[in-house]
Design a protein around this motif. Structure first.
Motif, mmCIF file in Angstrom:
data_model
loop_
_atom_site.group_PDB
_atom_site.id
_atom_site.type_symbol
_atom_site.label_atom_id
_atom_site.label_comp_id
_atom_site.label_asym_id
_atom_site.label_seq_id
_atom_site.Cartn_x
_atom_site.Cartn_y
_atom_site.Cartn_z
ATOM 1 N N UNK A 1 -15.819 17.008 14.710
ATOM 2 C CA UNK A 1 -15.170 17.754 13.898
ATOM 3 C C UNK A 1 -13.826 18.208 13.408
ATOM 4 N N UNK A 2 -13.156 17.974 14.932
ATOM 5 C CA UNK A 2 -11.577 18.463 15.069
ATOM 6 C C UNK A 2 -11.131 16.636 14.118
ATOM 7 N N UNK A 3 -11.147 16.022 14.520
ATOM 8 C CA UNK A 3 -10.891 14.571 13.583
ATOM 9 C C UNK A 3 -11.470 14.338 12.716
ATOM 10 N N UNK A 4 -12.950 15.196 12.025
ATOM 11 C CA UNK A 4 -13.454 14.920 10.356
ATOM 12 C C UNK A 4 -11.217 16.026 9.535
ATOM 13 N N UNK A 5 -11.215 17.232 10.478
ATOM 14 C CA UNK A 5 -10.550 17.548 10.228
ATOM 15 C C UNK A 5 -9.257 17.282 9.508
ATOM 16 N N UNK A 6 -8.921 16.095 10.773
ATOM 17 C CA UNK A 6 -7.269 15.758 10.601
ATOM 18 C C UNK A 6 -7.370 14.147 9.952
ATOM 19 N N UNK A 7 -8.619 13.480 9.882
ATOM 20 C CA UNK A 7 -8.740 12.794 9.201
ATOM 21 C C UNK A 7 -8.636 13.490 7.693
ATOM 22 N N UNK A 8 -9.244 14.825 7.260
ATOM 23 C CA UNK A 8 -9.145 14.801 6.122
ATOM 24 C C UNK A 8 -7.761 15.598 5.709
ATOM 25 N N UNK A 9 -6.915 15.953 6.504
ATOM 26 C CA UNK A 9 -5.842 16.117 5.651
ATOM 27 C C UNK A 9 -4.789 15.210 5.285
ATOM 28 N N UNK A 10 -4.898 14.189 6.504
ATOM 29 C CA UNK A 10 -4.154 12.952 6.097
ATOM 30 C C UNK A 10 -4.935 11.998 4.427
ATOM 31 N N UNK A 11 -6.133 12.125 4.704
ATOM 32 C CA UNK A 11 -6.570 11.761 3.301
ATOM 33 C C UNK A 11 -6.065 12.430 2.250
ATOM 34 N N UNK A 12 -5.862 13.662 2.252
ATOM 35 C CA UNK A 12 -5.023 14.593 1.274
ATOM 36 C C UNK A 12 -3.762 14.735 0.634
ATOM 37 N N UNK A 13 -3.036 14.385 1.902
ATOM 38 C CA UNK A 13 -1.278 13.854 1.457
ATOM 39 C C UNK A 13 -1.837 12.192 0.993
ATOM 40 N N UNK A 14 -2.265 11.045 0.889
ATOM 41 C CA UNK A 14 -2.535 10.039 0.569
ATOM 42 C C UNK A 14 -2.796 10.005 -0.816
ATOM 43 N N UNK A 15 -3.470 11.242 -0.973
ATOM 44 C CA UNK A 15 -4.141 11.221 -2.678
ATOM 45 C C UNK A 15 -2.639 11.806 -3.466
ATOM 46 N N UNK A 16 -2.234 13.058 -2.681
ATOM 47 C CA UNK A 16 -1.244 13.912 -3.489
ATOM 48 C C UNK A 16 0.423 12.542 -3.745
ATOM 49 N N UNK A 17 0.215 11.770 -2.752
ATOM 50 C CA UNK A 17 1.522 10.865 -2.964
ATOM 51 C C UNK A 17 0.995 9.424 -4.106
ATOM 52 N N UNK A 18 -0.454 9.097 -4.043
ATOM 53 C CA UNK A 18 -0.582 8.346 -4.902
ATOM 54 C C UNK A 18 -0.987 9.065 -5.957
ATOM 55 N N UNK A 19 -0.920 10.657 -6.572
ATOM 56 C CA UNK A 19 -1.378 11.233 -7.659
ATOM 57 C C UNK A 19 -0.121 11.351 -8.021
ATOM 58 N N UNK A 20 1.046 12.043 -7.150
ATOM 59 C CA UNK A 20 2.651 11.703 -7.947
ATOM 60 C C UNK A 20 2.848 10.411 -8.040
ATOM 61 N N UNK A 21 2.966 9.351 -7.802
ATOM 62 C CA UNK A 21 2.447 7.938 -8.443
ATOM 63 C C UNK A 21 2.270 7.464 -9.726
ATOM 64 N N UNK A 22 1.259 8.429 -9.032
ATOM 65 C CA UNK A 22 0.705 7.680 -10.953
ATOM 66 C C UNK A 22 0.707 8.579 -12.042
ATOM 67 N N UNK A 23 1.601 10.090 -12.309
ATOM 68 C CA UNK A 23 1.964 10.548 -12.812
ATOM 69 C C UNK A 23 3.664 10.048 -13.567
ATOM 70 N N UNK A 24 4.448 9.578 -12.736
ATOM 71 C CA UNK A 24 5.219 8.692 -12.780
ATOM 72 C C UNK A 24 5.341 7.572 -13.469
ATOM 73 N N UNK A 25 4.341 6.483 -13.117
ATOM 74 C CA UNK A 25 4.047 5.451 -13.664
ATOM 75 C C UNK A 25 3.233 5.089 -14.539
ATOM 76 N N UNK A 26 2.503 6.316 -14.414
ATOM 77 C CA UNK A 26 0.966 6.374 -16.169
ATOM 78 C C UNK A 26 -0.026 5.316 -15.278
ATOM 79 N N UNK A 27 0.685 4.720 -13.602
ATOM 80 C CA UNK A 27 -0.822 3.636 -12.999
ATOM 81 C C UNK A 27 -1.574 4.643 -12.040
ATOM 82 N N UNK A 28 -2.823 4.522 -12.169
ATOM 83 C CA UNK A 28 -3.695 5.336 -11.518
ATOM 84 C C UNK A 28 -5.081 4.572 -11.045
#
Length: 137
Positions: free
Chosen positions: A50-77
């Motif tokens: 359970x603990x490692x699942x929560x940690x993984x979700x935090x890393x996934x959320x972080x990566x999604x945030x970075x990629x969403x920001x990139x998509x907003x800046x470049x228009x590439x999703x």
């Protein structure tokens, strides 16, 4: 500026999460050292899982945030969509990889623990991969 704030927030959440579970087992070795009974070992592994699942979700959320920001800046999703696909594929891979190990040991009572250990190890490897990506960003 937004990236910095988000990263600090993620680090803070990881710290709070780690602190709230400070007295619980955090690693496979903690469970292996503390419990030899299969039932107690399985419960301990559930806590780590359970603990490692929560940690993984935090890393996934972080990566999604970075990629969403990139998509907003470049228009590439495409990178965002491919990351989401890779994460779905990882979940399928993890389940299948650990399930065959469970089935191989089954009906031995150690089968459930083997599945959980595989799940935890595979998830830890994914977290390490995602954390390395963030260091490179």
């Amino acid at each position: 500026m937004n990236k910095l704030i988000y990263k600090l927030l993620c680090i803070g959440l990881l710290c709070v999460s780690s602190h709230s579970n400070a007295y619980q087992a955090k690693k496979l070795t903690d469970c292996d050292k503390q419990f030899s009974n299969n039932t107690e070992l399985s419960r301990c592994l559930d806590i780590v899982k359970d603990s490692i699942d929560r940690e993984l979700q935090t890393w996934i959320n972080s990566q999604v945030f970075i990629l969403e920001e990139f998509a907003l800046e470049t228009g590439r999703r495409s990178a965002l969509e491919m990351f989401k696909r890779s994460q779905r594929n990882f979940i399928t891979y993890r389940e299948n990889n650990c399930r065959w190990q469970y089935l191989h040991i089954s009906p031995d009572t150690r089968a459930a623990a083997a599945f959980k250990k595989c799940y935890i190890t595979t998830t830890r490897n994914r977290i390490n991969e995602l954390s390395q990506l963030e260091k490179n960003n």
